[in-house]
Scaffold this active site. Structure first.
Site, short mmCIF file in Angstrom:
data_model
loop_
_atom_site.label_atom_id
_atom_site.label_comp_id
_atom_site.label_asym_id
_atom_site.label_seq_id
_atom_site.Cartn_x
_atom_site.Cartn_y
_atom_site.Cartn_z
N GLU A 144 -57.62 -17.03 -48.38
CA GLU A 144 -58.71 -17.91 -47.96
C GLU A 144 -59.02 -17.75 -46.47
OE1 GLU A 144 -58.27 -21.49 -51.26
OE2 GLU A 144 -57.56 -21.84 -49.20
N GLU A 300 -58.10 -19.05 -58.05
CA GLU A 300 -57.48 -20.37 -57.94
C GLU A 300 -58.41 -21.44 -58.50
OE1 GLU A 300 -56.05 -21.77 -54.19
OE2 GLU A 300 -55.20 -19.84 -53.61
#
Length: 664
Positions: A144, A300
């Site tokens: 991320e 995710e």
């Protein structure tokens, strides 16, 4: 290869006696891939230059013995304490000069050469050790990027920003010209005088601000590329990726997506929001579009509640399954979660996981296990495209960054405007791509360009060219500045003005909205509008609707102009949902776009992929919809898959509590 199913696996949080249980449970749940090592730098290199790989060897070997492939992370997302203690210069600094210290994650400046050097050393060690391991299915760089350190204003970043500017502009005179530094005595005599846009007495230079956004995005990409080059050197045949985060402001994913072997996404829509399924659908369509239609991986999602909202609503029974099927329908080749086993320590201990803290006697585990055992029956989806996408929404980060600045005629929400149009399409059963403004649009019947505020002359010309044979809908605040933030040299809308047949004369935003102060448009399109309106002149365009009130009263609100063999529409107002739906209905009449269903079926989506038609009800009440001539009542969170173009009654699977079976 099979569809990916699994999640982030963090065995370093557990004693080794739990590891064998994990592999057994993974096999039981149908797990095919585990992402390993995302936050394990401190375990892999507990002291400077001292590497301990034995525990990771053990884990990867156990997973391999259990038939589970490994998406191996480079572990560079969170530097160990010893690194920042020895080199505090790697730490990021806020706009106000506050250093962000260790104790969390992503406590590094992406511009730091020291951080990059240590990260590269770790990646090289991992590539040497695991590059030929048979369990390795992909490399997962970082995690991320930019989520917790999106912008750095440190002296290290300042030096890197100057290098970036020198590369872009070559001379300081060119920069002064493009930035318009004659305004407010902002002229620079050398690149060394330029700083990041730190806190200033009042508004900053818009070009300076926009270039810093571009630079900051590029610095995160540069960190990724530095690791990518090492992995390519050692394992040229192993695919490499990182996890995107949907509509994430600090990173230009159009640029980044060209550097990954397959697109991945982390998606956490609020399950308590009434339109969360639309938000997740929009995010999934962006991921597919970033990869030019190729399959992507949902890297995710949560099995239920997250831990970081003010109120963390759990997913209802069946909701995780329904949104997972949504991802598959919209192009995903894998469904992954954060994380495998719920943590008992740390800031994410209240984040749900595949294995709850309470163990396997739990609703979440039963849903995880059941869904994992359904996926093998959908193997035909792997590698297939989403079918029949004929509509695109133009989206770019430059416009988003520009409209987030101050000193504008009014504050507007770029993503909210994008979402409003996407929602109207979704509710009509129309699957939508996203496209960069300069992309090839020839394959679409309808292109919508909402508030493309910052665009080059060539990007505007690309839309104008498309409109000669296709149907183009442009909305307010488009073509206002060029790519340098200068007002569009040829006038607002640039070459689009002639194509649309209009002229923007003046902006007419309204700051307040009282009950006794209506904001209506009427004519061929009916509804209300919000803060934004424009006073325009219809030159060669037909006026479809007009403003009923305000300073724009009587002026065109919606226009339409036929082109060579297409149509060009313009909306001069921030329309509400009713007006958007009304206008979209009119616009679609100019196209060959065919909605999947016409019923008023809120919460339902219908998508075609891999020879299957997916019908999913995300609503909390039953819904009736007709698909492939089959009228069906869908219960809340129910999923129905129909084989097409076989007999319409040939259902592959239905029901949130039943395994998929073929019913003839």
């Amino acid at each position: 290869m099979v569809l990916w199913y699994g999640g982030d696996y963090n065995p370093e949080q557990w004693t080794s006696d739990v590891w064998d249980q994990d592999v057994t449970l993974m096999r039981r749940a149908g797990v095919t891939v585990a992402t390993v090592g995302v936050f394990s730098w401190a375990q892999l290199e507990p002291r400077d230059g001292v590497f301990e790989f034995g525990w990771l060897d053990d884990i990867i070997d156990r997973l391999h013995a259990g038939g589970i492939r490994v998406d191996l992370a480079t572990a560079t997302a969170s530097p160990p304490a010893w690194l920042s203690a020895a080199h505090p210069e790697i730490l990021p600094v806020t706009r106000d000069g506050v250093t962000l210290w260790p104790g969390s994650r992503q406590h590094y400046s992406p511009s730091s050469p020291v951080y990059r050097r240590y990260a590269a050393r770790l990646v090289r060690k991992l590539a040497e050790r695991y590059g030929s391991h048979p369990a390795l299915i992909a490399w997962h760089i970082g995690n991320e990027f930019g989520n917790d350190n999106p912008r750095d204003y440190s002296d290290v970043a300042a030096a890197a920003f100057r290098r970036w500017l020198r590369s872009k502009y070559t001379t300081i005179d060119a920069l002064n010209s493009e930035w318009g530094t004659a305004f407010w005595s902002q002229r620079y005599d050398s690149f060394e005088e330029i700083l990041p846009p730190r806190s200033t007495p009042t508004f900053g230079n818009p070009a300076h601000l926009l270039d810093f956004e571009r630079f900051s995005s590029d610095e995160h990409i540069a960190c990724y590329v530095a690791e990518l080059e090492i992995l390519r050197e050692y394992t040229p045949d192993i695919p490499v990726t990182t996890n995107f985060m949907g509509f994430f402001g600090p990173a230009d994913y159009w640029k980044w997506a060209e550097l990954v072997d397959f697109v991945c996404d982390d998606a956490y829509p609020d399950p308590g929001a009434y339109d969360s399924y639309i938000q997740s659908g929009m995010q999934r369509d962006l991921m597919r579009s970033l990869g030019h239609g190729k399959p992507w991986i949902l890297m995710e999602q949560a099995t239920s509640a997250v831990n970081w909202r003010a109120v963390n609503t759990p997913k209802a029974a069946g909701q995780m399954r329904a949104t997972s099927y949504q991802a598959l329908a919209r192009g995903a080749d894998g469904i992954m979660f954060f994380q495998w086993r719920q943590s008992i320590h740390g800031a994410e201990k209240f984040h749900s996981a595949m294995v709850p803290a309470q163990g396997t006697d739990h609703r979440i585990w039963r849903e995880v296990e059941a869904f994992g055992n359904e996926l093998p029956l959908l193997a035909q989806l792997e590698g297939t495209p989403v079918e029949g996408v004929k509509v695109a929404i133009v989206f770019n980060w430059d416009s988003w960054w520009s409209l987030d600045q101050k000193a504008l005629p009014a504050e507007t929400d770029y993503i909210a405007g994008l979402t409003a149009w996407y929602t109207a399409l979704f509710n009509r059963g129309i699957v939508t791509d996203f496209a960069a403004p300069g992309a090839d649009l020839s394959g679409y019947d309808l292109v919508i360009a909402p508030s493309l505020f910052c665009a080059s002359e060539s990007e505007l010309q690309n839309l104008a060219d498309y409109a000669e044979t296709g149907t183009l809908l442009v909305t307010y605040l488009t073509g206002i500045t060029d790519e340098t933030t200068r007002l569009t040299p040829s006038g607002y809308l640039g070459p689009l003005a002639a194509t649309l047949g209009i002229q923007i004369d003046e902006f007419s935003p309204r700051a307040t909205h009282r009950a006794d102060e209506p904001r209506r448009i009427s004519g061929g399109v009916q509804g209300n509008y919000g803060v934004w309106s424009e006073i325009i002149t219809a030159k060669t365009a037909e006026v479809v609707a007009r403003f009923d009130d305000g300073t724009a009263s009587g002026h065109p609100a919606v226009t339409r102009r036929p082109t060579t063999s297409g149509t060009a529409w313009y909306s001069a107002a921030e329309l509400d949902r009713t007006a958007i739906s009304d206008l979209l209905g009119r616009v679609i009449e100019d196209t060959d776009v065919e909605p999947e269903f016409l019923e008023n079926a809120p919460g339902v989506e219908v998508v075609r992929r891999g020879g299957l038609v997916f019908a999913i009800n995300h609503g909390r009440t039953t819904a009736t919809v007709t698909v492939e001539s089959v009228a069906m009542v869908l219960e809340p969170y129910e999923v129905v898959l129909i084989e097409a173009p076989e007999e319409a009654g040939d259902l592959l699977q239905r029901g949130p509590r039943h395994l998929p079976v073929r019913a003839r």
